[in-house]
Design a protein around this motif. Structure first.
Motif, PDB file in Angstrom:
ATOM      1  N   TYR A 189      44.151  16.053  33.301  1.00 10.21           N
ATOM      2  CA  TYR A 189      44.271  15.553  34.670  1.00 10.21           C
ATOM      3  C   TYR A 189      45.647  14.946  34.840  1.00 10.21           C
ATOM      4  CZ  TYR A 189      43.251  13.237  39.071  1.00 10.21           C
ATOM      5  OH  TYR A 189      43.274  12.838  40.383  1.00 10.21           O
ATOM      6  N   GLN A 190      46.384  15.449  35.820  1.00  8.30           N
ATOM      7  CA  GLN A 190      47.768  15.026  35.985  1.00  8.30           C
ATOM      8  C   GLN A 190      47.906  13.899  37.001  1.00  8.30           C
ATOM      9  OE1 GLN A 190      51.202  17.154  38.053  1.00  8.30           O
ATOM     10  NE2 GLN A 190      51.424  17.790  35.929  1.00  8.30           N
ATOM     11  N   HIS A 191      48.648  12.861  36.590  1.00  2.86           N
ATOM     12  CA  HIS A 191      49.025  11.762  37.479  1.00  2.86           C
ATOM     13  C   HIS A 191      50.529  11.839  37.704  1.00  2.86           C
ATOM     14  CE1 HIS A 191      45.159   9.627  36.838  1.00  2.86           C
ATOM     15  NE2 HIS A 191      45.246  10.123  35.621  1.00  2.86           N
ATOM     16  N   TYR A 251      43.040  27.513  34.675  1.00  6.36           N
ATOM     17  CA  TYR A 251      42.567  27.309  36.039  1.00  6.36           C
ATOM     18  C   TYR A 251      43.086  25.965  36.524  1.00  6.36           C
ATOM     19  CZ  TYR A 251      39.538  26.588  40.060  1.00  6.36           C
ATOM     20  OH  TYR A 251      39.059  26.342  41.335  1.00  6.36           O
ATOM     21  N   ASP A 252      43.817  25.986  37.648  1.00  2.00           N
ATOM     22  CA  ASP A 252      44.352  24.769  38.267  1.00  2.00           C
ATOM     23  C   ASP A 252      43.608  24.487  39.558  1.00  2.00           C
ATOM     24  OD1 ASP A 252      46.395  24.319  36.351  1.00  2.00           O
ATOM     25  OD2 ASP A 252      47.609  25.884  37.284  1.00  2.00           O
ATOM     26  N   TRP A 253      43.088  23.275  39.665  1.00  2.00           N
ATOM     27  CA  TRP A 253      42.412  22.850  40.884  1.00  2.00           C
ATOM     28  C   TRP A 253      42.831  21.421  41.180  1.00  2.00           C
ATOM     29  CZ3 TRP A 253      38.376  19.158  41.758  1.00  2.00           C
ATOM     30  CH2 TRP A 253      37.851  19.191  43.054  1.00  2.00           C
ATOM     31  N   TYR A 280      53.508  35.845  28.760  1.00  2.00           N
ATOM     32  CA  TYR A 280      53.722  36.786  29.878  1.00  2.00           C
ATOM     33  C   TYR A 280      52.501  36.735  30.796  1.00  2.00           C
ATOM     34  CZ  TYR A 280      54.902  40.910  32.569  1.00  2.00           C
ATOM     35  OH  TYR A 280      55.210  41.775  33.606  1.00  2.00           O
ATOM     36  N   GLU A 281      52.759  36.452  32.064  1.00  2.00           N
ATOM     37  CA  GLU A 281      51.682  36.328  33.036  1.00  2.00           C
ATOM     38  C   GLU A 281      51.160  37.706  33.439  1.00  2.00           C
ATOM     39  OE1 GLU A 281      51.690  35.085  37.587  1.00  2.00           O
ATOM     40  OE2 GLU A 281      52.162  33.384  36.267  1.00  2.00           O
ATOM     41  N   LEU A 282      49.892  37.945  33.168  1.00  2.00           N
ATOM     42  CA  LEU A 282      49.258  39.224  33.498  1.00  2.00           C
ATOM     43  C   LEU A 282      48.620  39.219  34.879  1.00  2.00           C
ATOM     44  CD1 LEU A 282      47.466  39.808  30.067  1.00  2.00           C
ATOM     45  CD2 LEU A 282      49.608  40.850  30.837  1.00  2.00           C
ATOM     46  N   LEU A 283      48.107  38.065  35.291  1.00  2.00           N
ATOM     47  CA  LEU A 283      47.381  37.985  36.551  1.00  2.00           C
ATOM     48  C   LEU A 283      47.374  36.556  37.047  1.00  2.00           C
ATOM     49  CD1 LEU A 283      45.416  39.324  38.650  1.00  2.00           C
ATOM     50  CD2 LEU A 283      43.547  38.623  37.123  1.00  2.00           C
ATOM     51  N   GLN A 284      47.535  36.387  38.361  1.00  2.00           N
ATOM     52  CA  GLN A 284      47.401  35.068  38.975  1.00  2.00           C
ATOM     53  C   GLN A 284      46.707  35.219  40.317  1.00  2.00           C
ATOM     54  OE1 GLN A 284      50.880  32.788  40.385  1.00  2.00           O
ATOM     55  NE2 GLN A 284      50.073  31.071  39.187  1.00  2.00           N
ATOM     56  N   GLN A 285      45.584  34.514  40.473  1.00  2.00           N
ATOM     57  CA  GLN A 285      44.833  34.620  41.715  1.00  2.00           C
ATOM     58  C   GLN A 285      43.910  33.422  41.876  1.00  2.00           C
ATOM     59  OE1 GLN A 285      42.577  38.229  42.088  1.00  2.00           O
ATOM     60  NE2 GLN A 285      42.017  37.857  44.206  1.00  2.00           N
ATOM     61  N   ASP A 286      43.988  32.771  43.044  1.00  2.00           N
ATOM     62  CA  ASP A 286      43.090  31.668  43.403  1.00  2.00           C
ATOM     63  C   ASP A 286      43.028  30.590  42.326  1.00  2.00           C
ATOM     64  OD1 ASP A 286      42.439  33.014  45.764  1.00  2.00           O
ATOM     65  OD2 ASP A 286      40.812  34.116  44.799  1.00  2.00           O
ATOM     66  N   GLY A 287      44.180  30.193  41.810  1.00  2.00           N
ATOM     67  CA  GLY A 287      44.234  29.133  40.820  1.00  2.00           C
ATOM     68  C   GLY A 287      44.036  29.586  39.386  1.00  2.00           C
ATOM     69  N   LEU A 288      43.643  30.851  39.178  1.00  2.00           N
ATOM     70  CA  LEU A 288      43.455  31.394  37.837  1.00  2.00           C
ATOM     71  C   LEU A 288      44.713  32.112  37.364  1.00  2.00           C
ATOM     72  CD1 LEU A 288      39.841  32.906  37.945  1.00  2.00           C
ATOM     73  CD2 LEU A 288      40.630  31.053  36.457  1.00  2.00           C
ATOM     74  N   THR A 289      45.114  31.863  36.142  1.00  2.00           N
ATOM     75  CA  THR A 289      46.276  32.532  35.560  1.00  2.00           C
ATOM     76  C   THR A 289      45.902  33.086  34.193  1.00  2.00           C
ATOM     77  OG1 THR A 289      47.771  30.986  36.681  1.00  2.00           O
ATOM     78  CG2 THR A 289      48.685  32.291  34.876  1.00  2.00           C
ATOM     79  N   SER A 333      55.423  20.707  37.882  1.00  2.00           N
ATOM     80  CA  SER A 333      55.640  21.011  39.303  1.00  2.00           C
ATOM     81  C   SER A 333      54.735  22.128  39.789  1.00  2.00           C
ATOM     82  CB  SER A 333      57.095  21.417  39.528  1.00  2.00           C
ATOM     83  OG  SER A 333      57.432  22.584  38.803  1.00  2.00           O
ATOM     84  N   ALA A 334      54.130  22.865  38.866  1.00  2.00           N
ATOM     85  CA  ALA A 334      53.287  23.984  39.254  1.00  2.00           C
ATOM     86  C   ALA A 334      51.995  23.529  39.907  1.00  2.00           C
ATOM     87  CB  ALA A 334      52.959  24.853  38.042  1.00  2.00           C
ATOM     88  N   TYR A 335      51.570  22.284  39.645  1.00  2.00           N
ATOM     89  CA  TYR A 335      50.343  21.830  40.282  1.00  2.00           C
ATOM     90  C   TYR A 335      50.432  20.354  40.664  1.00  2.00           C
ATOM     91  CZ  TYR A 335      49.001  20.260  35.565  1.00  2.00           C
ATOM     92  OH  TYR A 335      48.968  19.688  34.315  1.00  2.00           O
ATOM     93  N   ALA A 336      51.594  19.973  41.170  1.00  2.00           N
ATOM     94  CA  ALA A 336      51.770  18.625  41.715  1.00  2.00           C
ATOM     95  C   ALA A 336      51.111  18.543  43.084  1.00  2.00           C
ATOM     96  CB  ALA A 336      53.259  18.309  41.817  1.00  2.00           C
TER      97      ALA A 336
END
Length: 255
Positions: free
Chosen positions: A155-157, A125-127, A78-87, A21-24
């Motif tokens: 690649y998610q379907h 990286y999610d795009w 543990y998430e350190l940084l999230q910005q513009d699709g980069l985690t 669901s994070a990149y649907a």
């Protein structure tokens, strides 16, 4: 070039941490649920050691998913940084690897190769529906004192409530890690098991992950991975398999 197959701890970790669901599709994105989680997972791994055909790894899924912290049994992120699709994340994961003479006769007279604990960082990286991932994990218990770099693109379907992600991977294990699990020390050599100094290895793979929230109010995940292994592993006198697969299944839900 010949290849062999071995256990892939990160395959289990990716299957557990994967949140479709994070990149649907943007029209259907909903906030990810958070809270305490319970469930069960199991991994079936085709081993490459001689006379050791498969390893079954049961994993109790008891943990927590928060805004930054995710805990699934022994896997912690543990998430350190999230910005513009980069985690960027910090990660801890067990390494279910190695064996001894009780599991495989090829290890008779050899020092036990231990399971261990890895720690490091991951970058994702999610795009749109594409996900690129790389991670660096080092043996923090000092058993092998080696490290591994794992790279993956998927690649998610989406088919209604079912998410399917085919992926390809290319992983690098440094010489210390490979030699610890597949090398034979001079004092361990016999007439049927010559001394062997293993080098670093590049290991490609392909696979598919499936996830759906439609069963019993939880998340069901299924993963299948096929991997080939570098000559550094394939040429070891401890191995006898060219390639193989990993299968992972889990079900989890929030309290």
């Amino acid at each position: 070039m010949r290849y062999r197959y071995t256990l892939c701890t990160t395959f289990i970790a990716v299957s557990l941490f994967w949140q479709p669901s994070a990149y649907a599709d943007s029209e259907t994105v909903r906030p990810e649920p958070r809270g305490f989680i319970y469930g069960i997972g199991v991994g079936l791994n085709q081993e490459l050691y001689q006379d050791y055909r498969r390893r079954i790894v049961p994993i109790p899924v008891i943990g927590y998913r928060g805004e930054r912290l995710s805990v699934y049994g022994p896997f912690i992120s543990y998430e350190l940084l999230q910005q513009d699709g980069l985690t960027l994340t910090a990660r801890i994961a067990p390494r279910f690897a190695g064996t001894d003479a009780s599991k495989s006769p090829v290890f008779e007279g050899m020092q036990k190769r231990k399971t261990s604990m890895d720690a490091g960082v991951g970058l994702r990286y999610d795009w749109q529906n594409i996900r690129l991932e790389t991670s660096w994990l080092h043996d923090v218990l000092g058993n092998s004192d080696g490290y591994e770099v794992r790279n993956r693109i998927g690649y998610q379907h989406r088919f209604g409530p079912v998410f399917v992600e085919p992926h390809v991977s290319l992983d690098y294990s440094n010489a210390r890690l490979v030699n610890y699990y597949y090398g034979v020390r001079p004092e361990e050599a016999t007439s049927n098991r010559p001394a062997y100094q293993a080098g670093s290895a590049w290991n490609p793979g392909v696979g598919v992950s499936v996830a759906t929230p439609i069963f019993f109010g939880g998340m069901t995940r299924l993963g299948l991975d096929h991997r080939w292994y570098d000559d550094a592993i394939a040429d070891s006198p401890l191995t006898d398999r060219r390639r193989g697969f990993q299968l992972f299944f889990s079900f989890s839900r929030f309290f």
